[in-house]
Design a protein around this motif. Sequence first.
Motif, PDB file in Angstrom:
ATOM      1  N   ASN A 297      -6.096  -2.522  -0.977  1.00  0.00           N
ATOM      2  CA  ASN A 297      -6.554  -2.086   0.051  1.00  0.00           C
ATOM      3  C   ASN A 297      -5.537  -1.249   0.847  1.00  0.00           C
ATOM      4  O   ASN A 297      -5.504  -1.457   2.179  1.00  0.00           O
ATOM      5  N   ILE A 298      -5.100  -0.292   0.389  1.00  0.00           N
ATOM      6  CA  ILE A 298      -4.122   0.576   1.165  1.00  0.00           C
ATOM      7  C   ILE A 298      -4.519   1.951   0.557  1.00  0.00           C
ATOM      8  O   ILE A 298      -5.169   2.350  -0.297  1.00  0.00           O
TER       9      ILE A 298
ATOM     10  N   LEU B  42      11.354  -7.929  -4.910  1.00  0.00           N
ATOM     11  CA  LEU B  42      10.514  -6.777  -4.125  1.00  0.00           C
ATOM     12  C   LEU B  42       9.691  -7.655  -3.806  1.00  0.00           C
ATOM     13  O   LEU B  42       9.182  -8.683  -4.023  1.00  0.00           O
ATOM     14  N   ASP B  43       9.149  -6.906  -2.451  1.00  0.00           N
ATOM     15  CA  ASP B  43       7.897  -7.721  -1.925  1.00  0.00           C
ATOM     16  C   ASP B  43       6.797  -7.709  -2.679  1.00  0.00           C
ATOM     17  O   ASP B  43       6.667  -6.822  -3.615  1.00  0.00           O
ATOM     18  N   GLU B  44       5.673  -8.322  -2.351  1.00  0.00           N
ATOM     19  CA  GLU B  44       4.483  -8.597  -3.033  1.00  0.00           C
ATOM     20  C   GLU B  44       3.814  -7.281  -3.296  1.00  0.00           C
ATOM     21  O   GLU B  44       3.399  -6.891  -4.512  1.00  0.00           O
ATOM     22  N   ARG B  45       3.778  -6.450  -2.452  1.00  0.00           N
ATOM     23  CA  ARG B  45       3.065  -5.105  -2.726  1.00  0.00           C
ATOM     24  C   ARG B  45       3.770  -4.419  -3.515  1.00  0.00           C
ATOM     25  O   ARG B  45       3.173  -3.608  -4.215  1.00  0.00           O
ATOM     26  N   LYS B  46       5.199  -4.074  -3.364  1.00  0.00           N
ATOM     27  CA  LYS B  46       5.807  -3.388  -4.503  1.00  0.00           C
ATOM     28  C   LYS B  46       5.812  -3.742  -5.803  1.00  0.00           C
ATOM     29  O   LYS B  46       5.615  -2.986  -6.773  1.00  0.00           O
ATOM     30  N   ARG B  47       5.647  -5.345  -6.197  1.00  0.00           N
ATOM     31  CA  ARG B  47       5.566  -5.816  -7.216  1.00  0.00           C
ATOM     32  C   ARG B  47       4.181  -5.205  -7.901  1.00  0.00           C
ATOM     33  O   ARG B  47       3.948  -4.889  -9.210  1.00  0.00           O
TER      34      ARG B  47
ATOM     35  N   LYS C 197      -7.151   3.780  -6.845  1.00  0.00           N
ATOM     36  CA  LYS C 197      -8.362   3.595  -7.399  1.00  0.00           C
ATOM     37  C   LYS C 197      -8.449   2.606  -8.450  1.00  0.00           C
ATOM     38  O   LYS C 197      -9.326   1.570  -8.313  1.00  0.00           O
ATOM     39  N   LYS C 198      -7.779   2.619  -9.299  1.00  0.00           N
ATOM     40  CA  LYS C 198      -7.903   1.688 -10.515  1.00  0.00           C
ATOM     41  C   LYS C 198      -7.700   0.188 -10.308  1.00  0.00           C
ATOM     42  O   LYS C 198      -8.331  -0.463 -10.908  1.00  0.00           O
TER      43      LYS C 198
END
Lengths: 342, 342
Positions: free
Chosen positions: A37-38, A3-8, A32-33
């Motif tokens: 930054n998306i 998985l790419d970094e963001r999915k992970r 939130k938690k």
Amino acid sequence: MTLDERKRQILESIVKDYVETAEPVGSRAVVKKYALNISSATVRNEMADLEDMGYLEQPHTSSGRIPSERGFRYYVDYIMEKQQLSNEEIEMLDQLVDDNEHELSQFIGRIGYFLSQVTNYASFVVVPSVKFEEFRTIQLIPLEKEKALILLVTDTGMIIHRKIDVPPSVDEEDLEHIGRIFNQVFKNKKISGINRSDLKYLRESLKLKRKIVDRALEEIDDLLKNTNDEKLLVSGTLNILNEPEFKDLDKLRRILRLLEASDAFKDIIPSNLSEEVDITIGHENKLEDIKDLSLVYAGYKSYGEPGAIGLLGPVRMEYWKAAGTVEAVCRAIEKRMKLKKK
Amino acid sequence: MTLDERKRQILESIVKDYVETAEPVGSRAVVKKYALNISSATVRNEMADLEDMGYLEQPHTSSGRIPSERGFRYYVDYIMEKQQLSNEEIEMLDQLVDDNEHELSQFIGRIGYFLSQVTNYASFVVVPSVKFEEFRTIQLIPLEKEKALILLVTDTGMIIHRKIDVPPSVDEEDLEHIGRIFNQVFKNKKISGINRSDLKYLRESLKLKRKIVDRALEEIDDLLKNTNDEKLLVSGTLNILNEPEFKDLDKLRRILRLLEASDAFKDIIPSNLSEEVDITIGHENKLEDIKDLSLVYAGYKSYGEPGAIGLLGPVRMEYWKAAGTVEAVCRAIEKRMKLKKK
DNA sequence: GTTAGCACTCTCGCCAGACGAGTGCTAATG
DNA sequence: CATTAGCACTCGTCTGGCGAGAGTGCTAAC
């Protein structure tokens, strides 16, 4: 599989949040938690992808997501880092290791208790049968009339004993004499090293008391056989009461019963034990009754014999903490074993 | 305090029915199930009376009645007859008594297990500290380097042991010698009978090894102190999972916790133990946590020391069965004690 | 590729109404 | 006077509908 970094990151967030709250996690909550930054919309897209890949699932169309077992598996394999013990916990563990007064099996029992206390899951320990090497002493101790105690002490400090009947023709003095001869023959002998001629010698030295000698030998044989089974210790079973997934009484009952019946429990422990921490999640377990539980466990050696130690918790488990603690505990056992040998 | 025959019959019917079904009992049910030759209206009148007297209560205005704690108390005191064990159960119990192989404390443990199995309630046994009379033997057994085992056997067949450190100056032969002297001094002595001159003799015979002798004496002293506490055995705790009154998880948790922590549990056992079966119902118990449980228990003597054995179940308990079983079990223990003495 | 916005879905809690078990009371009966 | 039949009444439980809220998927704009 990668998985790419963001999915992970998103998967990790969802796992952490779900483990903590036991509620499906929404896209907003993730943003939130964990201060990514998306926007939540982006997360939603990613979550949809993760669901397609089978790492997440949705209890209902309009609720948040929870990690699937496959999701937990991915997390455990590729994302998780084992959490180290706190200083306080390390200290407690060290104290257990250093306390040299108790027998090894007692020590291992305490380790099990420690494990369940620190993690708040149920712990189990398989203590292998101590295949001791030598008899240290063997004694016949008269008790009440026509009763005596056979008592063996092994080089590992284990004590085995049984009460036997003594024929009335054998008095206390005889018993003492017989005991001495037994001890002479067995003392510091390896079990495997007891041969025919030893037994012959024994029988001949005591031929007048053949009956009691045979009886004693028989009992010793039986004792050795029966003390050979490994023990299973379970503690912290009540911890599972805290998990919201077991508010269902029926499920709860099945699991508690299972934990109480050690025979059945042994079946759940996988047999391919390495000394690394291993994890089986939910349906990866073979036994039907624990298909919604997870195991975190590892093997260890006690006097060369393989034992096992681990935790049993819900699929929604703090794997990082559990794995870290099991690992630490295994190292502690190793340390103790070395201490013993020198 | 006295109820007429019909009221007693009705009370009994309600108790029996409520214990069985855990549901409020209606007037029709009483008539039907117990084939009384009166109409439901009559029963209703009687039930209203019984409620006024405090023996029954109504969960809601329009439901049937359930026995109040006072009602159970009346039932237990004036109506109940203890139910005898079945032949099968008697046989099982006899087998336990006859099996003479095991130590007394083990026997009592099995009795506790039997009790919980037969009644389906949680059982407890307080095994009193065995205040043994005499040492049968005392030994020092060398183990690994600089370690030895102190081993005591009492006349009751109890084995007490502890591992101690041995100064390097003491070799195996010394240890054996010291052990022999110890044994000479202690063997067949009563504990109370060990006097100053004995100790003096011991120290003088071994004055070169004063250090190890003192250490050993210290440990023996400590051992005797620590083995002196009574044990509490609990079994069948999971039986309470079957009772519908504990579907409330929180209540359940409190009780299971209590049963696990033997310290707290000891407080619940009343201190005025007679050898008769005694029953405390609900709020009659002092401890807050078991105000909705009942106890059925009795005292017994083990080597003259008082112990206790009993059952813990919901207020809605089969008192007849529980009391009958506890009584039978007490008789069994007595029988076993006599068997031992001869 | 990312995001804002919006319609849509589904759960949960709440409320009203129907149902039924069981009562209490009254009046009739032997 | 105790007993009983009958009936109105009470209250808990079950059911279905409704609104709120959380969260999604999709579309269009950036």
